[in-house]
Write a protein that holds these residues in place. Structure first.
Motif, PDB file in Angstrom:
ATOM      1  N   THR A  40      31.544  32.242  33.836  1.00  0.00           N
ATOM      2  CA  THR A  40      30.589  32.683  34.860  1.00  0.00           C
ATOM      3  C   THR A  40      30.271  34.168  34.770  1.00  0.00           C
ATOM      4  N   GLY A  41      30.977  34.908  33.899  1.00  0.00           N
ATOM      5  CA  GLY A  41      30.788  36.347  33.812  1.00  0.00           C
ATOM      6  C   GLY A  41      29.591  36.728  32.963  1.00  0.00           C
ATOM      7  N   LYS A 138      43.535  36.392  35.930  1.00  0.00           N
ATOM      8  CA  LYS A 138      42.167  36.758  35.591  1.00  0.00           C
ATOM      9  C   LYS A 138      41.989  36.725  34.075  1.00  0.00           C
ATOM     10  N   PRO A 152      36.647  43.819  35.681  1.00  0.00           N
ATOM     11  CA  PRO A 152      35.839  42.669  35.276  1.00  0.00           C
ATOM     12  C   PRO A 152      34.696  43.081  34.357  1.00  0.00           C
ATOM     13  N   SER A 156      32.635  41.790  40.714  1.00  0.00           N
ATOM     14  CA  SER A 156      33.337  40.573  41.106  1.00  0.00           C
ATOM     15  C   SER A 156      33.745  40.650  42.576  1.00  0.00           C
ATOM     16  N   ARG A 158      34.549  38.093  44.359  1.00  0.00           N
ATOM     17  CA  ARG A 158      35.697  37.197  44.482  1.00  0.00           C
ATOM     18  C   ARG A 158      36.981  37.916  44.052  1.00  0.00           C
ATOM     19  N   GLY A 159      36.897  38.660  42.955  1.00  0.00           N
ATOM     20  CA  GLY A 159      38.059  39.412  42.508  1.00  0.00           C
ATOM     21  C   GLY A 159      38.479  40.470  43.511  1.00  0.00           C
ATOM     22  N   ASP A 197      32.611  47.908  37.949  1.00  0.00           N
ATOM     23  CA  ASP A 197      32.919  47.556  39.341  1.00  0.00           C
ATOM     24  C   ASP A 197      33.935  48.569  39.877  1.00  0.00           C
ATOM     25  N   TYR A 200      36.435  47.330  42.546  1.00  0.00           N
ATOM     26  CA  TYR A 200      37.554  46.563  42.028  1.00  0.00           C
ATOM     27  C   TYR A 200      38.647  47.502  41.513  1.00  0.00           C
TER      28      TYR A 200
END
Length: 236
Positions: A40-41, A138, A152, A156, A158-159, A197, A200
């Motif tokens: 999905t990345g 991950k 990421p 992300s 979600r992350g 990110d 993150y």
């Protein structure tokens, strides 16, 4: 420890990746197929048209696509496994074999566990005489050059959510671990991808300061299987 592919991989060339989950692959026997891209990345540096790739072909009832893209050559003699769901299965096998040494003291392993009402589902809950440890895995394929990898490869949310919850768990006394499963043979150290990110990266450092253990483990992809190679340094 080598975890073989079932079925065996078939070589080809990437024509293009599109609509996130689709990839056109030209096999070495001349067939051109549209296969599932299980990532999905952004797949930065892993989706260049013309790259050599390896795929599995499995035509099952109810499945629209005849196979799955698994590996890509990102540089001479450097391979990445882009099938991100394989990270959990290979880490599970490594945990069961006691190969991830910092987490080897937990003989009981549960997968996909939610610890708080409405909270995230974490990949593993390990338990033993010393208590329990929640582990979030991950998958890493972003190589920055000179042996450095990062996560990421895209922003992300979600992350970020996982890191916030791991931090709260650690602050409450629960042992917690963020485990980077590095599935790129050219990566020899890990760091947060602050240039992609920054939130993150900040949350990862806060998590580590709160007591969340941050580990990176090298899983070297080969056309024969995934090799559990060993621990990598993490630069925060």
């Amino acid at each position: 420890m080598l975890i073989p592919y079932q079925p065996e991989l078939i070589a080809g060339t990437l024509v293009r990746r599109y609509k996130r989950f689709l990839a056109d692959i030209r096999l070495d026997d001349g067939r051109e197929l549209t296969l599932h891209c299980p990532n999905t990345g952004s797949m930065q540096n892993c989706g260049e048209p013309g790259s050599q790739v390896w795929v599995t072909l499995q035509q099952r009832p109810g499945r629209k696509l005849p196979g799955t893209w698994e590996l890509v050559e990102t540089a001479p003699e450097e391979l990445a496994c882009i099938h991100s769901a394989r990270a959990n299965s290979v880490i599970a096998a490594a945990l069961e074999a006691g190969l991830i040494i910092p987490l080897a003291g937990y003989p009981a392993i549960r997968r996909e566990v939610t610890l708080t009402p409405g909270g995230s589902r974490f990949d593993f809950l390990l338990t033993g005489e010393s208590g329990s440890c929640v582990v979030e895995v991950k998958s890493v394929t972003l190589a920055l050059g000179e042996g450095e990898g990062a996560f990421p490869d895209a922003v992300s949310l979600r992350g970020q959510k996982h890191l916030r919850e791991l931090t709260l768990l650690a602050q409450s006394g629960q042992q917690a671990c963020l485990l980077f499963c590095v599935m790129h043979s050219g990566i020899r150290s890990m760091r947060p991808a602050d240039h992609i990110d920054p939130v993150y990266g900040q949350l990862l450092r806060e998590a580590a300061a709160a007591g969340v253990r941050v580990l990176a483990w090298s899983i070297k992809p080969t056309p024969l299987g995934l090799e559990v190679a060993g621990q990598l340094p993490v630069k925060l």
